[in-house]
Design an enzyme around this catalytic site. Structure first.
Site, PDB file in Angstrom:
ATOM      1  N   ALA A 112       0.795  -1.235   0.000  1.00 52.21           N
ATOM      2  CA  ALA A 112       0.000   0.000   0.000  1.00 52.21           C
ATOM      3  C   ALA A 112       0.828   1.286   0.000  1.00 52.21           C
ATOM      4  O   ALA A 112       0.263   2.367   0.128  1.00 52.21           O
ATOM      5  CB  ALA A 112      -0.991   0.026   1.175  1.00 52.21           C
ATOM      6  N   ASP A 113       2.148   1.182  -0.136  1.00 50.81           N
ATOM      7  CA  ASP A 113       2.962   2.400  -0.194  1.00 50.81           C
ATOM      8  C   ASP A 113       4.206   2.183  -1.054  1.00 50.81           C
ATOM      9  O   ASP A 113       5.309   2.627  -0.702  1.00 50.81           O
ATOM     10  CB  ASP A 113       3.364   2.843   1.219  1.00 50.81           C
ATOM     11  CG  ASP A 113       3.751   4.326   1.282  1.00 50.81           C
ATOM     12  OD1 ASP A 113       3.499   5.051   0.297  1.00 50.81           O
ATOM     13  OD2 ASP A 113       4.302   4.742   2.306  1.00 50.81           O
ATOM     14  N   ILE A 114       4.029   1.499  -2.189  1.00 54.07           N
ATOM     15  CA  ILE A 114       5.128   1.317  -3.125  1.00 54.07           C
ATOM     16  C   ILE A 114       5.402   2.654  -3.808  1.00 54.07           C
ATOM     17  O   ILE A 114       4.531   3.221  -4.462  1.00 54.07           O
ATOM     18  CB  ILE A 114       4.789   0.234  -4.170  1.00 54.07           C
ATOM     19  CG1 ILE A 114       4.593  -1.122  -3.491  1.00 54.07           C
ATOM     20  CG2 ILE A 114       5.884   0.149  -5.242  1.00 54.07           C
ATOM     21  CD1 ILE A 114       5.821  -1.683  -2.828  1.00 54.07           C
TER      22      ILE A 114
END
Length: 229
Positions: A112-114
């Protein structure tokens, strides 16, 4: 940000490590403490060469929890600001990212935070890219609202369904991968058939509707391996 990262050296082994802890003013913030320890629990589920997992968790003298991981001095952001890449290097970078995500998703998680800031390198060589920072990772079936994290993540790389607060699956991470591949291609040396194929692949990953993206990281990796250098 409630957390900060320090480079530390092991006194006896002389090895370098990253230490992530809360800012002193958040030392007694129960929510921040729980989220940091949650990050450790989720990250430690994964063992993969392209994931910079937390190695251990400890408590500092002032009571703050701290996470220990390998020290890697460069991020993909650093490379994007200073380097040009060959098609082979770009393809290898995406293989590294998608291979790491395959392990993340197999563990039942969505990162969820690439984003370029969360892709680490020990040297300026895209072959050893590692995914880091599981601070807002989700278990399958969760939404960020369940963790009181709104908005969450690097908004530039967040999938439409993430911005809408929906339950996420691995296709949200693939959306970010498509945008990262586009950035890499903007720094590509020359033009040709491979770049065109990679650009088409980037568009497939970053479709606005998640149903139009590959089903998961494994499917995306299979498509990428068909692009022959």
């Amino acid at each position: 940000m409630p957390a900060q990262v320090h480079r530390v050296r092991h006194r006896d082994l002389q090895t370098l490590h990253a230490l992530k802890t809360l800012r002193p003013d958040r030392a007694y913030d129960a929510v921040s403490r729980d989220l940091l320890l949650r990050e450790a629990r989720l990250s430690m589920k994964i063992s993969h060469p392209n994931v910079a997992s937390v190695q251990t968790a400890l408590r500092l003298a002032d009571g703050r929890p701290a996470l220990i991981a390998a020290w890697m001095p460069f991020t993909l952001s650093d490379c994007l600001n200073t380097q040009l890449f060959s098609p082979r290097e770009i393809r290898q970078a995406m293989i590294s990212i998608l291979s790491g995500l395959e392990a993340v998703h197999a563990a039942g998680l969505v990162h969820a935070d690439i984003a370029p800031d969360n892709l680490l390198l020990s040297r300026e060589d895209l072959k050893d890219l590692k995914i880091t920072d599981f601070g807002i990772a989700l278990e399958q079936g969760e939404r960020h609202a369940d963790l009181d994290l709104i908005p969450a993540g690097h908004s530039t790389f967040s999938a439409p369904e993430q911005k809408a607060g929906m339950v996420l699956d691995g296709r949200a991470d693939l959306y970010a991968c498509g945008l990262i591949l586009t950035l890499l291609l903007e720094r590509c040396k020359g033009e040709g058939r491979v770049q065109e194929q990679l650009a088409v692949f980037a568009g497939h990953l970053s479709q606005q509707e998640r149903k139009n993206r590959p089903q998961n990281a494994s499917a995306a990796l299979r498509l990428l391996m068909k692009i022959d250098i």
